[in-house]
Scaffold this active site. Structure first.
Site, PDB file in Angstrom:
ATOM      1  N   ASP A 119       1.102  -1.321   0.124  1.00 35.87           N
ATOM      2  CA  ASP A 119      -0.333   0.206  -0.221  1.00 35.87           C
ATOM      3  C   ASP A 119       1.512   1.048  -0.019  1.00 35.87           C
ATOM      4  OD1 ASP A 119       0.910  -0.959   2.585  1.00 35.87           O
ATOM      5  OD2 ASP A 119      -0.994   0.169   3.037  1.00 35.87           O
ATOM      6  N   HIS A 136       1.220  -8.825  -3.756  1.00 37.56           N
ATOM      7  CA  HIS A 136       1.058  -7.358  -3.651  1.00 37.56           C
ATOM      8  C   HIS A 136       1.166  -6.472  -3.116  1.00 37.56           C
ATOM      9  CE1 HIS A 136      -2.949  -6.518  -2.868  1.00 37.56           C
ATOM     10  NE2 HIS A 136      -2.338  -5.596  -1.347  1.00 37.56           N
ATOM     11  N   ASP A 193       1.373 -17.509  -5.147  1.00 41.17           N
ATOM     12  CA  ASP A 193       1.174 -15.910  -5.439  1.00 41.17           C
ATOM     13  C   ASP A 193       0.436 -15.372  -6.331  1.00 41.17           C
ATOM     14  OD1 ASP A 193       2.993 -15.012  -6.922  1.00 41.17           O
ATOM     15  OD2 ASP A 193       4.352 -15.813  -8.131  1.00 41.17           O
ATOM     16  N   GLU A 210       2.317 -10.525   0.549  1.00 39.26           N
ATOM     17  CA  GLU A 210       2.649  -9.229  -0.006  1.00 39.26           C
ATOM     18  C   GLU A 210       4.082  -8.803   0.453  1.00 39.26           C
ATOM     19  OE1 GLU A 210      -0.442  -6.011   2.109  1.00 39.26           O
ATOM     20  OE2 GLU A 210       0.835  -4.418   1.733  1.00 39.26           O
TER      21      GLU A 210
HETATM   22  O1  G3I Z   1      -2.038 -10.621  18.322  1.00 36.65           O
HETATM   23  C1  G3I Z   1      -3.165 -11.779  17.782  1.00 36.65           C
HETATM   24  C2  G3I Z   1      -2.972 -12.857  18.881  1.00 36.65           C
HETATM   25  O2  G3I Z   1      -2.832 -12.583  20.342  1.00 36.65           O
HETATM   26  C3  G3I Z   1      -3.474 -14.125  18.134  1.00 36.65           C
HETATM   27  O3  G3I Z   1      -3.289 -15.375  18.896  1.00 36.65           O
HETATM   28  C4  G3I Z   1      -2.664 -14.198  16.908  1.00 36.65           C
HETATM   29  C5  G3I Z   1      -3.506 -15.510  15.906  1.00 36.65           C
HETATM   30  O4  G3I Z   1      -2.980 -15.601  14.084  1.00 36.65           O
HETATM   31  O5  G3I Z   1      -3.508 -13.302  16.092  1.00 36.65           O
HETATM   32  C6  G3I Z   1      -2.852 -12.083  16.850  1.00 36.65           C
HETATM   33  O6  G3I Z   1      -3.343 -10.611  15.969  1.00 36.65           O
HETATM   34  C7  G3I Z   1      -2.525 -10.322  14.198  1.00 36.65           C
HETATM   35  C8  G3I Z   1      -1.974  -9.380  14.437  1.00 36.65           C
HETATM   36  O7  G3I Z   1      -1.153  -8.981  13.342  1.00 36.65           O
HETATM   37  C9  G3I Z   1      -0.468  -9.449  15.342  1.00 36.65           C
HETATM   38  O8  G3I Z   1       0.428 -10.539  15.056  1.00 36.65           O
HETATM   39  C10 G3I Z   1      -3.861 -10.982  13.258  1.00 36.65           C
HETATM   40  O9  G3I Z   1      -4.608 -12.223  13.609  1.00 36.65           O
HETATM   41  C11 G3I Z   1      -3.200 -10.333  12.080  1.00 36.65           C
HETATM   42  O10 G3I Z   1      -4.449 -10.605  11.396  1.00 36.65           O
HETATM   43  C12 G3I Z   1      -2.364  -9.529  12.454  1.00 36.65           C
HETATM   44  O11 G3I Z   1      -2.238  -8.569  10.888  1.00 36.65           O
HETATM   45  C13 G3I Z   1      -1.026  -7.693  10.528  1.00 36.65           C
HETATM   46  C14 G3I Z   1      -2.198  -6.866   9.181  1.00 36.65           C
HETATM   47  O12 G3I Z   1      -1.858  -6.005   9.170  1.00 36.65           O
HETATM   48  C15 G3I Z   1      -3.526  -6.595   9.337  1.00 36.65           C
HETATM   49  O13 G3I Z   1      -3.530  -5.456  10.324  1.00 36.65           O
HETATM   50  C16 G3I Z   1       0.154  -7.341  10.042  1.00 36.65           C
HETATM   51  O14 G3I Z   1       0.325  -8.430  11.468  1.00 36.65           O
HETATM   52  C17 G3I Z   1       0.419  -6.274   9.233  1.00 36.65           C
HETATM   53  O15 G3I Z   1       2.030  -7.207   9.427  1.00 36.65           O
HETATM   54  C18 G3I Z   1      -0.279  -6.215   8.197  1.00 36.65           C
HETATM   55  O16 G3I Z   1       0.374  -5.076   7.716  1.00 36.65           O
HETATM   56  C19 G3I Z   1      -0.465  -4.561   7.089  1.00 36.65           C
HETATM   57  C20 G3I Z   1      -0.641  -2.924   6.884  1.00 36.65           C
HETATM   58  O17 G3I Z   1      -1.519  -2.742   8.183  1.00 36.65           O
HETATM   59  C21 G3I Z   1      -0.622  -2.666   6.273  1.00 36.65           C
HETATM   60  N1  G3I Z   1      -0.255  -1.855   4.824  1.00 36.65           N
HETATM   61  C22 G3I Z   1       0.592  -3.264   4.357  1.00 36.65           C
HETATM   62  C23 G3I Z   1       0.987  -3.938   6.160  1.00 36.65           C
HETATM   63  C24 G3I Z   1       1.366  -5.017   5.552  1.00 36.65           C
HETATM   64  O18 G3I Z   1       0.745  -6.883   5.452  1.00 36.65           O
HETATM   65  O1  9MR Z   2      -3.792  -3.336  -0.084  1.00 35.29           O
HETATM   66  C1  9MR Z   2      -4.146  -3.747   1.474  1.00 35.29           C
HETATM   67  C2  9MR Z   2      -3.308  -4.257   1.911  1.00 35.29           C
HETATM   68  O2  9MR Z   2      -1.812  -3.019   2.381  1.00 35.29           O
HETATM   69  C3  9MR Z   2      -3.142  -4.812   3.660  1.00 35.29           C
HETATM   70  O3  9MR Z   2      -2.339  -5.220   4.421  1.00 35.29           O
HETATM   71  C4  9MR Z   2      -4.624  -5.030   3.639  1.00 35.29           C
HETATM   72  C5  9MR Z   2      -5.328  -5.767   5.147  1.00 35.29           C
HETATM   73  O4  9MR Z   2      -5.291  -4.344   5.571  1.00 35.29           O
HETATM   74  O5  9MR Z   2      -5.252  -4.431   3.117  1.00 35.29           O
HETATM   75  C6  9MR Z   2      -4.878  -4.770   1.002  1.00 35.29           C
HETATM   76  O6  9MR Z   2      -6.578  -3.841   0.934  1.00 35.29           O
HETATM   77  C7  9MR Z   2      -6.965  -4.746   0.258  1.00 35.29           C
HETATM   78  C8  9MR Z   2      -8.331  -4.614   0.974  1.00 35.29           C
HETATM   79  O7  9MR Z   2      -7.942  -4.521   2.941  1.00 35.29           O
HETATM   80  C9  9MR Z   2      -9.892  -4.924   1.495  1.00 35.29           C
HETATM   81  N1  9MR Z   2     -10.059  -5.252  -0.531  1.00 35.29           N
HETATM   82  C10 9MR Z   2      -8.927  -5.585  -1.390  1.00 35.29           C
HETATM   83  C11 9MR Z   2      -8.068  -4.018  -1.221  1.00 35.29           C
HETATM   84  C12 9MR Z   2      -6.562  -5.018  -1.807  1.00 35.29           C
HETATM   85  O8  9MR Z   2      -6.677  -4.462  -3.141  1.00 35.29           O
END
Ligand code: G3I
Ligand code: 9MR
Length: 602
Positions: A205, A525, A571, A580
C-alpha cells in the site's frame, strides 16, 4: 510485457540489483522458470522436489537440503555444469514436519566447502535446482534487499539510471497533509496543513506508519552499528551514493527525515500514521496521488515510544556524520527525549482507528515493551541511569521481535553496547536474556524435521519475517560468543537454516524474495509491481509468506493450495495475507543476509 531495456542500467546498478545476473546477461528474465508456472504445478510435484537455498551457501556455512522421505538413504552433490558426482553423503532419518504434514530427510553437506555450482541428487527424485557455494554468495541479496527500500520511496521519481525498468514518476509528495480531527490540538487544528514529505511506502500500500517504521529503521541502523565495515562500504546505487554517507544510512535517512516531521513541535507527541482515508486502487504512485488529501491521524503512545527509541538510535549513529548532516544527531536526541516525555504524560493513548479511516492500524494495546525499548535506547544514547531503571530490566523478558513486540530490540541494543554501559547495567542479565532465547530457538530447530525453528504457530501474517527475526536473535547470541566459546556454530547454523528456509528450502519450493533464486514470487501484493506493466515484480522484496489465517481467502479468485500452515501461500496479487511485501519484513532480510554473508570476513 517483455523488456530488454537493461542496457540503460549503470554497471553499478546492475551489480547492486542482484536480481539480475539474468538482466546483465541479455536482459530476458522471462526466460527463467517462473513462479507462476511453479504455482500452477500440482502440489504433489512440489512435494516430490529436493529443496535447497536457491541462492546458495558460503563455503564455511552449514549447508543443508531437504529431501522428500523415500527409500533412498544416500545423496550426491553433482557439478551443475557437468552432471558429475563430486560428493556423496548419508541422508538423515525420515521425520514428519507438522506444519506441512510431510515426511522429509535432511541432506547435510556442510563438509563440502569447494566453491562451485551444484545440484543435490537422490535416486528416484528430480535433481534439485542449481545453487552456488562461494564467498560473496549473499552480497547481491544484501544490496538488493536495501534497494527494495529505494524502490518503495514516497515523493521521489525513480530514474531509469538507477531503477532500470522499474523507473517511475514521483508519487505522494506529502507537502500538503491535513491534520485529522483525531490529531487536532490547541495549536494544530483539524484541517490545518503540514508538510511531511519523504519516507517509504509501508508495503504493497502507499501509506506511511510510524509504528512499523520504528522497528524497520532500527533493524537497518542496528545492522550498520554491528557490521560497520561491511555495510559501511556497500554500494547500493542510490541517488545520494557518493555523498560521504554509507548507502545503508542514506536509505535509512529517507525514512528518518520523514519520521521527524511526524512529531508535533508543540508538545513532542507523534502522529500514528500518514494515510489516505482508504487503501488506494491498484495504480502507480503518481496516479494514486491524485486521489485526494492525505491526513495525519491521532498521536499515540506506541508511535511516540517507537519514535523515541529509533530516533535515539539515530542520534548515536549520526554523531559520526556531523560533516554530512550538521546538527542532526543533537536534533534527534532532543526529539527522542521530547517524544519520551510526551509518552510519560500520555501513557495510555492506545491507537483507535477513527471511523472514517480504513487503512492499516498497527494497533497494539500492550505497551510495556515499547516503554522498555525506548528507555533502553535513551539509556544507551545518554548514559543516564534513570532510563535503565525505567526499562524495568528484571521484569522485561526477551522475545522474537515483531512490530507489535519490540522488547527484544532493547536487549539486542544493550548487548551490542554492553562494553560501554554504566555500572548500573546488569551485563550478565543482558547476555542471559539473549542466550536463553537463542538456546530455545536452537532446540526448536533441532526438534524440527526441516531443521528450522518454525512450528505451526509461526505461520501467521508475515511468517517469513518471523524466520528472519529469529535468525537475527540467533546472530546476536553468536556475537556474544567472545565470552562463551564453543556455541557460535550452533547459533549460526540455526540462523542459516532460517535464511535457507526463506530462500527456498521450504515446502513451497520458492525463494520468498522477488527476483532472487530460481523460482520466486511473480505476483506480490505490491501495487507498483502489479501496475507497472513490467512482467517481473520489483526485485529485492521478501513476501509475507505462508499464513494459516488466509484472511484474504474471500477476495481471491483462486484457492489456496492447502489449508496446512506451511503451505498456506498464494503467489497471486489478491493474497495480501501471504504475498504482500513490507518494510519491516525486508529489514531483517538485510540484517541476516549481511551477517551470514559476511562469513570469512568477520
Ligand atoms: O495478536 C494476535 C494474537 O493474540 C493471536 O494469537 C494471533 C492469532 O493469529 O493473532 C494476533 O493478531 C494478528 C496481528 O497481526 C498481530 O500479529 C492478526 O491475526 C493479524 O491479522 C495481524 O496482521 C497484521 C495485518 O497488517 C492486519 O492488520 C500484520 O501483522 C501486519 O504486518 C499487517 O500490516 C499491514 C498494514 O496494516 C498495512 N500495510 C501493509 C502491511 C503488511 O501486510
Ligand atoms: O492492499 C491492502 C494491504 O496493504 C493490507 O495489508 C490489507 C489488509 O489490511 O488490505 C489490503 O487492501 C485490501 C482491503 O483490505 C480489502 N479490499 C481489497 C484490498 C486489496 O486490494
Amino acid at each position: 510485457m517483455r523488456y530488454r531495456t537493461l542496457a540503460v542500467l549503470t554497471g553499478l546498478a546492475i551489480a547492486a540489483m542482484g536480481a539480475t545476473a539474468a538482466y546483465a546477461q541479455g536482459g530476458d528474465i522471462t526466460a527463467a522458470p517462473s513462479a507462476a508456472a511453479s504455482m500452477n504445478a500440482p502440489t504433489a510435484a512440489v512435494a516430490s522436489r529436493i529443496q535447497v537455498n536457491q541462492i546458495g551457501y558460503l563455503p564455511a556455512a552449514a549447508k543443508r537440503a531437504t529431501v522428500p522421505a523415500g527409500t533412498a538413504q544416500q545423496f550426491q552433490l553433482v557439478d551443475a555444469r557437468t552432471g558429475q558426482a563430486v560428493w556423496t553423503g548419508k541422508l538423515g532419518p525420515a521425520a514428519l514436519w507438522k506444519p506441512a504434514q510431510s515426511k522429509v530427510r535432511i541432506a547435510d553437506f556442510t563438509a563440502l566447502t569447494t566453491p562451485g555450482t551444484y545440484r543435490v541428487r537422490v535416486a528416484g527424485l528430480p535433481d534439485s535446482d542449481p545453487f552456488t557455494i562461494g564467498v560473496g554468495a549473499y552480497d547481491p541479496l544484501t544490496a538488493g534487499a536495501i534497494r527494495a527500500f529505494y524502490f518503495n520511496r514516497a515523493g521521489i521519481a525513480l530514474t531509469p539510471e538507477l531503477a532500470g525498468p522499474f523507473a517511475r514518476p514521483a508519487g505522494h509528495p506529502d507537502t500538503r497533509v491535513l491534520i485529522h480531527a483525531s490529531a487536532a490540538g490547541p495549536k494544530r487544528k483539524a484541517g490545518d496543513v503540514i508538510s511531511s514529505p519523504k519516507g517509504w511506502y509501508d508495503a504493497g500500500d502507499y501509506n506511511k506508519y510510524i509504528v512499523n517504521s520504528g522497528i524497520t529503521v532500527y533493524t537497518l541502523l542496528a545492522a550498520y552499528e554491528q557490521m560497520p565495515d561491511r555495510l559501511g562500504a556497500l554500494k547500493v546505487g542510490l541517488p545520494e551514493s557518493g555523498n560521504g554517507l554509507p548507502d545503508l544510512l542514506n536509505e535509512a535517512l529517507w525514512n528518518l527525515d520523514w519520521m521527524l516531521t511526524m512529531q508535533d513541535p508543540d508538545d513532542g507527541g507523534v502522529y500514528h500514521k500518514l494515510t489516505n482515508p482508504s487503501f488506494d486502487g491498484v495504480v502507480m504512485p503518481d496516479v494514486a496521488t491524485r486521489s485526494g488529501d492525505r491526513v495525519v491521524v491521532q498521536k499515540s503512545t506506541a508511535a511516540a515510544l517507537d519514535f523515541a527509541a529509533v530516533i535515539a538510535v539515530g542520534s548515536r549513529v549520526f554523531k559520526d556524520f556531523e560533516k554530512q548532516r550538521p546538527g542532526l544527531s543533537a536534533r534527534m536526541l532532543a526529539a527522542a527525549r521530547a517524544a519520551w516525555d510526551w509518552a510519560q504524560a500520555h501513557p495510555d493513548a492506545i491507537y483507535r482507528q477513527p471511523p472514517d479511516i480504513h487503512t492499516g492500524d498497527y494497533g497494539d494495546p500492550t505497551l510495556d515493551d515499547e516503554f522498555a525499548w525506548a528507555a533502553a535506547e535513551l539509556y544507551i544514547a545518554t548514559g543516564d541511569d534513570a532510563f535503565y531503571a525505567a526499562m524495568k530490566p528484571a521484569r522485561t523478558t526477551m522475545t522474537v521481535p515483531s512490530w507489535g513486540d519490540v522488547r527484544g530490540l532493547a536487549w539486542m541494543s544493550l548487548a551490542t553496547h554492553r562494553e560501554r554501559l554504566s555500572p548500573a547495567a546488569d551485563r550478565a542479565l543482558i547476555e542471559r536474556r539473549i542466550r536463553d532465547l537463542a538456546d530455545a530457538l536452537v532446540a526448536k530447530g533441532k526438534a524440527s524435521a526441516w531443521g528450522v525453528a518454525l512450528d505451526e504457530k509461526d505461520f501467521n501474517w508475515g511468517s517469513n519475517s518471523n524466520a528472519l527475526n529469529e535468525a537475527m536473535v540467533l546472530l546476536h547470541a553468536d556475537r556474544l560468543e567472545a565470552v562463551r566459546p564453543g556455541q557460535a556454530s550452533a547459533y549460526r547454523q540455526a540462523a542459516q537454516a532460517l535464511l535457507d528456509y526463506v530462500m527456498g528450502r521450504n515446502p513451497i519450493g520458492m525463494s520468498m524474495v522477488t527476483g532472487f533464486g530460481t523460482r520466486s514470487p511473480m505476483h506480490p501484493h505490491h501495487r507498483p509491481s502489479e501496475a507497472d506493466r513490467v512482467e517481473a515484480p520489483v526485485p529485492g522484496f521478501v513476501v509475507g509468506g505462508a499464513n494459516a489465517g488466509q484472511q484474504d481467502l474471500k477476495g481471491c479468485p483462486v484457492p489456496y493450495p492447502s489449508p496446512l500452515p506451511a503451505l498456506s501461500f498464494l503467489d497471486h496479487f489478491c493474497s495480501y495475507a501471504s504475498n504482500e511485501v513490507a518494510i519491516n519484513w525486508n529489514a531483517p532480510l538485510v540484517y541476516v543476509s549481511a551477517a551470514l554473508g559476511g562469513e570469512g570476513r568477520r
